[in-house]
Each structure stands twice: as C-alpha cells, then as structure tokens.
Enzyme design. Structure first.
Site, PDB file in Angstrom:
ATOM      1  N   ASP A  34      18.702 -40.547 -20.990  1.00 34.04           N
ATOM      2  CA  ASP A  34      18.182 -41.881 -20.965  1.00 34.04           C
ATOM      3  C   ASP A  34      19.573 -42.955 -20.168  1.00 34.04           C
ATOM      4  O   ASP A  34      20.327 -42.632 -20.192  1.00 34.04           O
ATOM      5  CB  ASP A  34      18.386 -42.040 -22.428  1.00 34.04           C
ATOM      6  CG  ASP A  34      17.001 -43.353 -22.875  1.00 34.04           C
ATOM      7  OD1 ASP A  34      15.884 -42.772 -23.163  1.00 34.04           O
ATOM      8  OD2 ASP A  34      17.599 -44.333 -22.404  1.00 34.04           O
ATOM      9  N   LYS A  39      22.460 -45.970 -26.657  1.00 30.55           N
ATOM     10  CA  LYS A  39      22.075 -44.808 -26.976  1.00 30.55           C
ATOM     11  C   LYS A  39      22.523 -43.474 -27.024  1.00 30.55           C
ATOM     12  O   LYS A  39      22.585 -42.451 -27.615  1.00 30.55           O
ATOM     13  CB  LYS A  39      20.702 -45.068 -26.477  1.00 30.55           C
ATOM     14  CG  LYS A  39      19.169 -43.750 -27.347  1.00 30.55           C
ATOM     15  CD  LYS A  39      18.157 -43.455 -26.615  1.00 30.55           C
ATOM     16  CE  LYS A  39      17.190 -44.518 -26.749  1.00 30.55           C
ATOM     17  NZ  LYS A  39      15.790 -44.199 -26.395  1.00 30.55           N
ATOM     18  N   LEU A 164       3.207 -33.296 -30.598  1.00 29.66           N
ATOM     19  CA  LEU A 164       4.046 -33.836 -32.143  1.00 29.66           C
ATOM     20  C   LEU A 164       3.721 -34.661 -33.161  1.00 29.66           C
ATOM     21  O   LEU A 164       3.538 -36.050 -32.459  1.00 29.66           O
ATOM     22  CB  LEU A 164       5.888 -33.841 -31.819  1.00 29.66           C
ATOM     23  CG  LEU A 164       6.127 -35.011 -31.330  1.00 29.66           C
ATOM     24  CD1 LEU A 164       6.557 -36.369 -31.733  1.00 29.66           C
ATOM     25  CD2 LEU A 164       7.720 -34.391 -30.614  1.00 29.66           C
ATOM     26  N   ASN A 219      -5.793 -37.641 -28.914  1.00 20.50           N
ATOM     27  CA  ASN A 219      -5.316 -37.891 -29.872  1.00 20.50           C
ATOM     28  C   ASN A 219      -6.748 -39.454 -30.029  1.00 20.50           C
ATOM     29  O   ASN A 219      -6.694 -39.461 -30.836  1.00 20.50           O
ATOM     30  CB  ASN A 219      -4.303 -39.011 -28.835  1.00 20.50           C
ATOM     31  CG  ASN A 219      -2.837 -38.320 -28.771  1.00 20.50           C
ATOM     32  OD1 ASN A 219      -2.932 -37.652 -29.877  1.00 20.50           O
ATOM     33  ND2 ASN A 219      -1.394 -39.145 -28.995  1.00 20.50           N
ATOM     34  N   PHE A 260      -7.178 -34.837 -41.116  1.00 20.23           N
ATOM     35  CA  PHE A 260      -7.521 -36.574 -40.381  1.00 20.23           C
ATOM     36  C   PHE A 260      -8.923 -37.304 -41.017  1.00 20.23           C
ATOM     37  O   PHE A 260      -9.535 -38.050 -40.424  1.00 20.23           O
ATOM     38  CB  PHE A 260      -7.894 -36.415 -38.998  1.00 20.23           C
ATOM     39  CG  PHE A 260      -5.945 -36.717 -38.479  1.00 20.23           C
ATOM     40  CD1 PHE A 260      -5.416 -35.650 -38.894  1.00 20.23           C
ATOM     41  CD2 PHE A 260      -5.931 -37.684 -37.796  1.00 20.23           C
ATOM     42  CE1 PHE A 260      -3.648 -35.856 -38.455  1.00 20.23           C
ATOM     43  CE2 PHE A 260      -4.347 -38.341 -37.341  1.00 20.23           C
ATOM     44  CZ  PHE A 260      -3.299 -36.702 -37.609  1.00 20.23           C
ATOM     45  N   GLY A 264      -8.545 -45.218 -44.496  1.00 16.51           N
ATOM     46  CA  GLY A 264      -7.210 -46.252 -45.626  1.00 16.51           C
ATOM     47  C   GLY A 264      -7.481 -47.582 -44.283  1.00 16.51           C
ATOM     48  O   GLY A 264      -8.610 -48.052 -43.933  1.00 16.51           O
ATOM     49  N   GLY A 268      -2.483 -46.082 -36.716  1.00 19.66           N
ATOM     50  CA  GLY A 268      -1.385 -47.712 -35.695  1.00 19.66           C
ATOM     51  C   GLY A 268      -0.500 -46.428 -35.163  1.00 19.66           C
ATOM     52  O   GLY A 268      -0.516 -45.158 -34.637  1.00 19.66           O
ATOM     53  N   CYS A 271       1.039 -44.404 -30.644  1.00 21.72           N
ATOM     54  CA  CYS A 271       0.320 -43.145 -29.827  1.00 21.72           C
ATOM     55  C   CYS A 271      -1.415 -43.819 -29.637  1.00 21.72           C
ATOM     56  O   CYS A 271      -1.954 -43.535 -28.886  1.00 21.72           O
ATOM     57  CB  CYS A 271       0.694 -41.723 -29.778  1.00 21.72           C
ATOM     58  SG  CYS A 271       2.611 -41.018 -29.859  1.00 21.72           S
ATOM     59  N   LYS A 331       3.044 -44.717 -41.158  1.00 17.32           N
ATOM     60  CA  LYS A 331       3.100 -44.063 -42.007  1.00 17.32           C
ATOM     61  C   LYS A 331       4.607 -43.453 -41.895  1.00 17.32           C
ATOM     62  O   LYS A 331       5.241 -43.892 -41.967  1.00 17.32           O
ATOM     63  CB  LYS A 331       2.102 -42.588 -40.923  1.00 17.32           C
ATOM     64  CG  LYS A 331       3.481 -42.267 -40.071  1.00 17.32           C
ATOM     65  CD  LYS A 331       2.367 -41.363 -39.369  1.00 17.32           C
ATOM     66  CE  LYS A 331       3.470 -39.329 -39.203  1.00 17.32           C
ATOM     67  NZ  LYS A 331       2.753 -38.601 -37.921  1.00 17.32           N
TER      68      LYS A 331
HETATM   69  C1  UGA Z   1      -0.400 -38.939 -33.110  1.00 19.08           C
HETATM   70  C2  UGA Z   1      -1.325 -37.355 -32.680  1.00 19.08           C
HETATM   71  O1  UGA Z   1      -1.412 -37.169 -34.387  1.00 19.08           O
HETATM   72  C3  UGA Z   1       0.210 -36.201 -32.391  1.00 19.08           C
HETATM   73  O2  UGA Z   1      -0.409 -34.739 -32.623  1.00 19.08           O
HETATM   74  C4  UGA Z   1       0.217 -36.071 -31.136  1.00 19.08           C
HETATM   75  O3  UGA Z   1       1.429 -35.701 -30.483  1.00 19.08           O
HETATM   76  C5  UGA Z   1       1.612 -38.166 -30.935  1.00 19.08           C
HETATM   77  O4  UGA Z   1      -0.048 -38.346 -31.976  1.00 19.08           O
HETATM   78  C6  UGA Z   1       1.710 -38.779 -29.854  1.00 19.08           C
HETATM   79  O5  UGA Z   1       1.004 -38.633 -29.432  1.00 19.08           O
HETATM   80  O6  UGA Z   1       2.943 -38.464 -29.198  1.00 19.08           O
HETATM   81  P1  UGA Z   1       1.379 -39.622 -34.623  1.00 19.08           P
HETATM   82  O7  UGA Z   1       1.487 -41.841 -33.371  1.00 19.08           O
HETATM   83  O8  UGA Z   1       2.875 -39.154 -34.998  1.00 19.08           O
HETATM   84  O9  UGA Z   1       0.538 -38.397 -34.082  1.00 19.08           O
HETATM   85  O10 UGA Z   1       1.027 -39.986 -35.991  1.00 19.08           O
HETATM   86  P2  UGA Z   1      -0.974 -39.898 -36.422  1.00 19.08           P
HETATM   87  O11 UGA Z   1      -0.175 -38.927 -37.475  1.00 19.08           O
HETATM   88  O12 UGA Z   1      -1.868 -38.959 -36.158  1.00 19.08           O
HETATM   89  O13 UGA Z   1      -1.039 -41.135 -38.255  1.00 19.08           O
HETATM   90  C7  UGA Z   1      -1.658 -41.749 -36.963  1.00 19.08           C
HETATM   91  C8  UGA Z   1      -2.213 -43.031 -37.841  1.00 19.08           C
HETATM   92  O14 UGA Z   1      -3.760 -42.203 -38.140  1.00 19.08           O
HETATM   93  C9  UGA Z   1      -1.442 -43.581 -38.966  1.00 19.08           C
HETATM   94  O15 UGA Z   1      -1.199 -44.837 -39.255  1.00 19.08           O
HETATM   95  C10 UGA Z   1      -1.479 -42.365 -40.055  1.00 19.08           C
HETATM   96  O16 UGA Z   1      -0.959 -43.464 -41.215  1.00 19.08           O
HETATM   97  C11 UGA Z   1      -3.144 -42.919 -39.799  1.00 19.08           C
HETATM   98  N1  UGA Z   1      -4.442 -41.479 -40.451  1.00 19.08           N
HETATM   99  C12 UGA Z   1      -4.329 -39.966 -40.053  1.00 19.08           C
HETATM  100  C13 UGA Z   1      -5.136 -42.325 -41.401  1.00 19.08           C
HETATM  101  O17 UGA Z   1      -5.454 -43.288 -41.203  1.00 19.08           O
HETATM  102  N2  UGA Z   1      -6.221 -40.945 -41.825  1.00 19.08           N
HETATM  103  C14 UGA Z   1      -5.485 -39.597 -41.320  1.00 19.08           C
HETATM  104  O18 UGA Z   1      -6.738 -39.104 -42.051  1.00 19.08           O
HETATM  105  C15 UGA Z   1      -4.565 -39.277 -40.829  1.00 19.08           C
END
Ligand code: UGA
Length: 451
Positions: A34, A39, A164, A219, A260, A264, A268, A271, A331
């Site tokens: 990096d 960091k 991930l 995504n 998913f 809610g 956010g 990603c 989250k």
């Molecule tokens: C997301 C994808 O799920 C991963 O597969 C991907 O690798 C990652 O982006 C990335 O591109 O690096 P992440 O950003 O960690 O992962 O978060 P998620 O678990 O996807 O949640 C995203 C948002 O959706 C959160 O705010 C969560 O609270 C919300 N969410 C999730 C809901 O409102 N309802 C659901 O049923 C699921």
C-alpha cells in the site's frame, strides 16, 4: 502445503487485506502493498486499519509465520510474485462512472517493474484485477501495461472479482460460493486454478469481459432484490399485509431464494451503491440504457425518506425531540460508515432540529471524524443513549440490539416508542412489552388486532 505460490496484493484496504490474509492462511507467500505508509506501519505493528471480525487474529498469525508481509514498494512485490493482484479502490466518479485513476497508476507502476524474460529464464506473471471494474477494463489494463513494460515482459491479465461481504469477510473469502476467473490463456487459467485449488469452491473460468460483468451483475442483482423487497414492504403497509410472511412465501421458492429479502431502510456500504451506479453507467455507454437499475436506485433513496416520515408521523414535530439512534454503520459487524443509510437518517433528523443520542458498538469513532453537531451526543452504552428519549430509532441490525432488555429500556426512556428500520423485533412482542412499535412493511395494529 505443496503448491504454495508467491502473491503480491496492491492495495491493503478491506478487499486487499482480507484476500492477503486468507491466501496466506492457505499457505501462500503473500506480500500486501500500500502506498499509505502509516497504514503499512500499523499493519506491521499488528494493528488494524479497519474493524472486521477475526481479521486481526488471522493477520497476526500469518505475519508471525512469515507467510504475510507488508511493504510500500510495488517493485518488491512485482519482482518476486507469480500473481500480482490489483485491489485498489475504484470509487464512484462525478459522472457516475467508476474512477479508475488509482488502477491506471498502479498498472503503470507494475509495468515499469515487470522483469523481461530471457532465453531459458521466464518471468511470466499474472496481473489479476481484484478491484471491481466496469466490463472491458481488462483490455485497457493490458494495453497500458504493454505500453509501459519492457517488450520482453511476459504477462497475462486476469479478472478475479471479489465476492466477500464485510462483517463476514473471512468466511466469505475462505469458503466462497464460487470463484470466478476471467482469462485469455490456458496458462493463466492453470496458474489461477492452482492458487485456489485448496479452497474447495467451484471455479468458474470465463473470458475477462464476462468475469468483469459477473461482478457488477451480482452486486446489481443483490441491490435489485433489496429494492424489490422494500417496494413489497411499502405495498404491504398500504394493503395491511406482512412483508416477513411475503418474503418467506416467495423466498422458499428455490428459484428466488430467501437471502437478501430483508426489508429495511435500503442498502448502503461502499459496494452496492457505487456498483449499481457504475454498472448503469457502463451499460448506457455501451448503448443499452439499463433503466431497471435506475428504478432500483430510486426505490433505495425513497426508502430513507419514507423512514424519516415514519418517525415524523409518530413524533409529529421533531424539533427539540430527543431521539436515540441505534446503529451508525451500514450493516452489523463492521465500523464502515460509507454510504450508510443510518448516517443519512442521522443527518436528516439533525436537519429537522431533533436532539440525537447515538450509539453504535463499533463505528462512533468513524462518525465523529465526519460529523460534529451541537445537537448530537455520542454514547458508549445503549441504555445511556436511551435515557430521556422520546423515541428510539434502529438503523443497523447489530446482534446487541436484538438482545436488549426491554424492561430496562422502557424505564429509561421518556416515551416507550421504537421505530425500527431493520425489523429486528416481532411487533406482537413489542406491544406486550408496552411499546409503540413501528417497523417496515409489518403493520403493527393489524397484527395485534388479529389476536
Ligand atoms: C456486497 C456484496 O454482498 C458482496 O458479495 C460483494 O463482494 C461486496 O458487496 C463487494 O462488492 O465488495 P457488502 O457491501 O459487504 O457486500 O454488504 P452486503 O452484505 O451486501 O449489504 C449491503 C447493504 O444491503 C447493507 O446496508 C445491508 O444492511 C443491506 N441489506 C442486505 C438489506 O437491506 N437487506 C438484505 O436483505 C440484505
């Protein structure tokens, strides 16, 4: 391990660091790079730059075992590694396109350090995109490296997108549903399959464009599922139906799936919002306006506005009301507040003159860096945050909130009102406990009246 390989990962953010630690855990020799000196210093000292469950333990273990090292020098990694990952940020640019400035800079720097192959001494390298990029970026990376590297440098570009999830990053990396590898040559496919052979996950080998597209399409699909269930929740409120039941009813169809489908305050994080925007942008540029994605975004934005209105419907005037806000991260199990719906709601409530007492198990320190307001108090305990409050708002579904002691909570609040943006409680239980409880897509009165 038999097939341990030398790997360099450029960019030690969430993706780079987790990937590095997990590959080292699998026995590979990994150097994380990096350009942020502070960091790298922290990582060497065994301190984390982000909160991710179990990451510190994994990093320390592999650092001690000398399978994981850290440096600021790209040259070090490029010279020794067989596979060089690019895991730098690809943030959203002003036009809605992904900003690939860091990626291009890193590609150029890799090129300058690629050793030329000589007769009898090959220095074949794989340069793998880990960062999320728009389709056809690989072509530009290849052209860029060719332009700046020695003509005798031997390399292949690979797209190996990351799936991930923050908060469960170690598990989702070590036990992924699938590994996607986009290649141009059989040789590259062989090397990448060898790198991942002990992961025990299905490996999908495609061309580079398809692999890049798989990432954006995944995504965007997840975002679409969330917006779909949120739209359903809004219809449920109007029709006096229960979105939990509806989600279960549709999700048990294996073709749809249960995950998913949690209604809610919208998605956010770093990603989903940026990838939906970047995907819509590249689709449009290629000549296909992907209007479905614009609607996904609109529903997502709308969900927050509707939630604030729900709070207003309950409290009427927000000015000078004391509101407890539980949850600030986008989250649970992360301190990441980027594009957090909770933060947007916090800003909106402050703008409307409410007095906020905020609590989050991990991310108060992050929010403090970006938001100070005379009407905002950060609390280090849930019950302290709830003291004297007219209403408690749940914005992130941390496990700690699900276990809260309702009797104790009721005693400390001025009014026992909960507006739950993450549907973490059963409405009937809340009614029995003496709370006025509002959530998303689950009409409280109707459920209670049915009894
Ligand atoms: C997301 C994808 O799920 C991963 O597969 C991907 O690798 C990652 O982006 C990335 O591109 O690096 P992440 O950003 O960690 O992962 O978060 P998620 O678990 O996807 O949640 C995203 C948002 O959706 C959160 O705010 C969560 O609270 C919300 N969410 C999730 C809901 O409102 N309802 C659901 O049923 C699921």
């Amino acid at each position: 391990m038999e097939h341990n390989m030398k790997v360099a990962i450029i960019g030690s953010g969430h993706v780079g660091l987790v990937t590095g630690a997990c590959l080292a855990e699998k026995g590979h020799q990994v150097v994380c790079i990096d350009n942020n000196q502070a960091k790298i210093r922290m990582l060497k000292a065994g301190r984390m730059t982000i909160y991710e469950p179990d990451l510190l333990k994994l990093v320390k273990k592999n650092y001690r075992a000398k399978r994981l090292t850290f440096t600021t020098k790209i040259s070090t990694g490029v010279k020794s590694a067989e596979v060089i990952f690019i895991a730098v940020g690809t943030p959203l640019g002003e036009t809605g396109a992904a900003d690939l400035t860091q990626l291009e800079r890193v590609a150029r720097e890799i090129a300058e350090h690629l050793p030329p192959s000589r007769k009898g001494k090959s220095h074949y390298k794989i340069i793998a995109e880990k960062s999320t990029v728009p389709v056809q970026t690989g072509e530009n990376v290849k052209a860029c490296i060719k332009r700046y590297a020695s003509p005798k440098a031997q390399f292949d570009i690979v797209s190996n997108p990351e799936f991930l999830q923050e908060g469960t990053a170690i598990k989702t990396t070590l036990q992924p549903d699938r590994i996607v590898i986009g290649v141009e040559s059989k040789r590259a496919a062989r090397v990448m399959c060898k790198l991942y052979e002990t992961f025990g996950a299905p490996i999908i080998v495609t061309d580079i464009n398809s692999a890049e597209l798989i990432k954006h399409a995944s995504n965007a699909f997840l975002a679409m599922k969330i917006s779909y269930v949120n739209a359903l929740a809004n219809i449920c409120e109007l029709a006096k139906a229960d979105v939990h039941k509806v989600a279960q009813g549709i999700g048990t169809d294996k073709r749809i799936g249960l995950s998913f489908l949690k209604a809610g305050i919208g998605y956010g994080g770093y990603c989903l919002p940026k990838d939906v925007a970047a995907f819509a942008h590249i689709a449009e540029r290629l000549g296909y306006p992907f209007n479905l994605l614009y609607e996904v975004q609109r529903i997502n934005r709308d969900q927050r506005t509707r939630f604030v209105k729900k709070i207003e419907d309950e409290l009427w005037v927000l000015k000078d009301k004391t509101i407890t806000l539980l949850g600030l991260s986008f989250k649970p199990d992360t301190d990441d507040i980027r594009e957090s719906p909770a933060l947007e709601i916090l800003r909106e409530l402050l703008a409307k003159g409410a007095r906020i007492r905020a609590y989050d198990p991990k991310s108060c320190a992050q929010v403090k860096k970006v938001l100070a307001h005379k009407m905002l108090t950060y609390c280090n305990n849930l019950y302290v945050a709830a003291k004297g409050s007219h209403c408690l708002v749940i914005a992130t579904d941390w496990a700690e909130f699900k276990q809260l002691d309702l009797k104790r909570l009721k005693k400390v609040m001025t009014h026992p009102t909960i507006i739950d943006g993450r549907n973490i409680f059963e409405p009937e239980r809340m009614k029995k406990a003496g709370f006025t409880y509002r959530c998303i897509g689950r009409p409280y009165e109707q459920i209670a009246d049915r009894k």
